[in-house]
Design an enzyme around this catalytic site. Structure first.
Site, mmCIF file in Angstrom:
data_model
loop_
_atom_site.group_PDB
_atom_site.id
_atom_site.type_symbol
_atom_site.label_atom_id
_atom_site.label_comp_id
_atom_site.label_asym_id
_atom_site.label_seq_id
_atom_site.Cartn_x
_atom_site.Cartn_y
_atom_site.Cartn_z
ATOM 1 N N HIS A 99 0.955 -1.213 -0.066
ATOM 2 C CA HIS A 99 -0.027 0.010 0.021
ATOM 3 C C HIS A 99 0.984 1.319 0.126
ATOM 4 O O HIS A 99 2.043 1.160 0.678
ATOM 5 C CB HIS A 99 -0.893 0.072 1.490
ATOM 6 C CG HIS A 99 -1.698 -0.861 1.623
ATOM 7 N ND1 HIS A 99 -1.268 -2.058 2.185
ATOM 8 C CD2 HIS A 99 -2.939 -1.266 1.338
ATOM 9 C CE1 HIS A 99 -2.380 -3.075 2.473
ATOM 10 N NE2 HIS A 99 -3.223 -2.444 1.867
ATOM 11 N N ASP A 102 2.365 2.006 3.369
ATOM 12 C CA ASP A 102 3.291 1.039 4.001
ATOM 13 C C ASP A 102 4.784 1.605 3.605
ATOM 14 O O ASP A 102 5.773 1.252 4.207
ATOM 15 C CB ASP A 102 3.190 -0.365 3.310
ATOM 16 C CG ASP A 102 2.078 -0.890 3.336
ATOM 17 O OD1 ASP A 102 1.318 -0.549 4.392
ATOM 18 O OD2 ASP A 102 1.466 -1.612 2.401
ATOM 19 N N HIS A 269 -10.873 -13.909 4.692
ATOM 20 C CA HIS A 269 -12.171 -13.048 4.459
ATOM 21 C C HIS A 269 -13.176 -14.160 4.366
ATOM 22 O O HIS A 269 -14.508 -13.946 4.637
ATOM 23 C CB HIS A 269 -12.010 -12.071 3.382
ATOM 24 C CG HIS A 269 -11.046 -11.003 3.679
ATOM 25 N ND1 HIS A 269 -10.661 -9.966 2.703
ATOM 26 C CD2 HIS A 269 -10.284 -10.755 4.754
ATOM 27 C CE1 HIS A 269 -9.820 -9.396 3.146
ATOM 28 N NE2 HIS A 269 -9.544 -9.853 4.600
HETATM 29 C C1 3MF Z 1 -7.819 -6.719 5.436
HETATM 30 C C2 3MF Z 1 -6.771 -7.123 4.296
HETATM 31 C C3 3MF Z 1 -5.991 -5.982 3.566
HETATM 32 C C4 3MF Z 1 -5.884 -6.082 1.921
HETATM 33 C C5 3MF Z 1 -5.123 -5.028 1.501
HETATM 34 C C6 3MF Z 1 -5.415 -4.827 0.120
HETATM 35 C C7 3MF Z 1 -4.520 -4.917 5.047
HETATM 36 O O1 3MF Z 1 -8.414 -7.694 5.933
HETATM 37 O O2 3MF Z 1 -6.749 -8.388 3.865
HETATM 38 O O3 3MF Z 1 -4.652 -5.920 4.412
HETATM 39 O O4 3MF Z 1 -5.211 -7.455 1.590
HETATM 40 O O5 3MF Z 1 -5.343 -3.840 2.056
HETATM 41 O O6 3MF Z 1 -5.712 -3.472 -0.030
HETATM 42 MG MG MG Z 2 -5.828 -9.449 2.071
#
Ligand code: 3MF
Ligand code: MG
EC number: 5.3.1.5
Length: 434
Positions: A99, A102, A269
């Site tokens: 990102h 980062d 997720h």
């Molecule tokens: C959050 C994520 C994120 C995404 C990343 C891509 C911070 O649950 O998985 O990690 O992978 O932000 O934009």
């Molecule tokens: Mg992710």
């Protein structure tokens, strides 16, 4: 050279290495599996944020890691990059992801942040050139700074929408400049905390318009990578609009973006959405949306996004089975969006985490390839649906009406016989490979 990883040598494939030695015991990048080198199948990437920017906090306590590059100056950002590329070298990782937030310090203004960003992008470009590491994807952090607390594209304040659009434009430019193979959008705060203050219809329309602009810009500048959405049902918001693959599919249809955007699917997720990883992968593949994966698991008891390195071979094997069935990765890859546990303070822990994860993925992929080659699951599935090969059944799908079918059933031509789904037989079959 920095001395952060002092004493740690490049990790090699050495299946017979002593137990306490850091070695790949299953991941041999040059091993050919199903006609392709393992490295080219798996396309491993390190996630900059978890490995180099995350301080080790949790909801009950702050920083546990002490890293010499923590701080907000450009000199420290460059030191962080030096250490990151040393880790890529030790691991032999072909890809990484970032990102904007980062890799560069936040400036006092948009312009200053962007100057910092451009300077560090050039620095990364030189290092990539020298070392051969490639960018799997770039993305914008539109969720950490307090300006994004009520969302980015879906913010009630149009100025935050504009700030977010400008940020994404610059992040796509930087991704293209570094030859990045994808650009990811994760809508961490594109959702709501309470419906009491939220105009859900308006917010979804804002997100749709935002994504249309992203796709237009990709075409305008000739960015050859894929635009990927990373679904997640909630956390940090109570409800996130990109809930899961099926929900994003409906969103893409609604805003005329079919064929323009694919999915970056994360194991953790999927679990939060009440699905398995392989469900989300199979769904993406069925809808023609499969792109890339974030390979990190959640803890099954805690119910939140723990972002742990993968360590469950059977689970990983079923995921790669879907990836291989979808034809494997094209622009996508296996990103370890995973972080250490906050007690894992040592530089060697960072290496061990990735080495272990790469070995687990290699075992999973090899098992998946053997299973696909053996064909047992596909044969069982074909047999289960064999009835649909008959002309009469195909006619029911093509042109028959309810009256036609009723007439046939009423005439006694149809007499369904229940048959076993053979789930346990198939589970036993999978166990032979993992
Ligand atoms: C959050 C994520 C994120 C995404 C990343 C891509 C911070 O649950 O998985 O990690 O992978 O932000 O934009
Ligand atoms: Mg992710």
């Amino acid at each position: 050279m920095t001395d952060f990883f002092a004493g740690i040598s490049p990790v090699t494939y050495s299946p017979d290495a002593p137990a306490d030695q850091l070695a790949y015991r299953h991941y041999n990048p040059d091993e050919v599996v199903a006609g392709k080198r393992l490295e080219d199948h798996l396309r491993f990437a390190v996630a900059w944020w978890h490995s180099f920017a995350w301080p080790g906090g949790d909801p009950f306590g702050g920083q546990t890691f002490e890293r010499p590059w923590f701080g907000d100056t450009m000199a420290l950002a460059r030191l962080k990059a030096d250490v990151a590329f040393e880790m890529f070298e030790i691991l032999g990782q072909p890809y990484y992801c970032w990102h904007d937030a980062d890799i560069r310090p936040e400036g006092a203004s948009f312009a200053e942040s962007n100057r910092n960003f451009e300077e560090i992008i050039d620095y990364l470009g030189e290092k990539m050139q020298a070392q051969g590491t490639r960018l799997l994807w770039g993305t914008a952090n539109l969720f950490s700074h307090r300006r994004f607390m009520s969302g980015a594209a879906t913010n009630p304040d149009p100025e935050v929408f504009a700030w977010s659009a400008a940020t994404v434009k610059n992040c796509i430019d930087a991704t293209q400049k570094l030859g990045g193979e994808n650009y990811v959008l994760w809508g961490g705060r594109e959702g709501y905390e309470t419906l009491l203050n939220t105009d859900l219809k308006r917010e979804r329309a804002q997100a749709g318009r935002f994504l249309q602009m992203v796709v237009d810009y990709k075409h305008k500048i000739g960015f050859e990578g894929a635009i990927l959405i990373e679904p997640k049902p909630q956390e940090p918001t109570k409800h996130q609009y990109d809930y899961d693959v099926g929900t994003v599919y409906g969103f893409l249809k609604e805003f005329g973006l079919e064929g323009e955007v694919q999915m970056n699917i994360e194991q953790g997720h999927a679990i939060l959405a009440g699905h398995s990883f392989e469900h989300e992968l199979a769904m993406a593949s069925a809808l023609g949306l499969f792109g890339s994966i974030d390979m990190n698991r959640n803890d099954y008891q805690s119910g939140w996004d723990t972002d742990q390195f993968p360590n469950n071979v059977p689970e990983v094997a079923l995921a790669y089975y879907e990836v291989l069935k979808a034809g494997g990765f094209t622009t996508g890859g296996t990103n370890f969006d995973a972080k250490l546990r906050r007690q894992s303070l040592d530089p060697a822990d960072l290496i061990a985490a990735h080495v272990g994860a790469m070995d687990v993925c290699a075992r999973g992929l090899k098992a998946a390839a053997r299973m696909l080659e053996d064909g047992g699951l596909e044969a069982a599935r074909d047999a289960r649906y064999a009835g649909w090969q008959q002309n009469v059944a195909q006619g029911w799908l093509r042109s028959a009406t309810l009256e036609d079918i009723e007439a046939a059933v009423a005439a006694g031509e149809i007499d369904p016989q229940p048959r076993s789904g053979r789930q346990e037989v198939l589970e036993n079959y999978v166990n032979r490979f993992v």
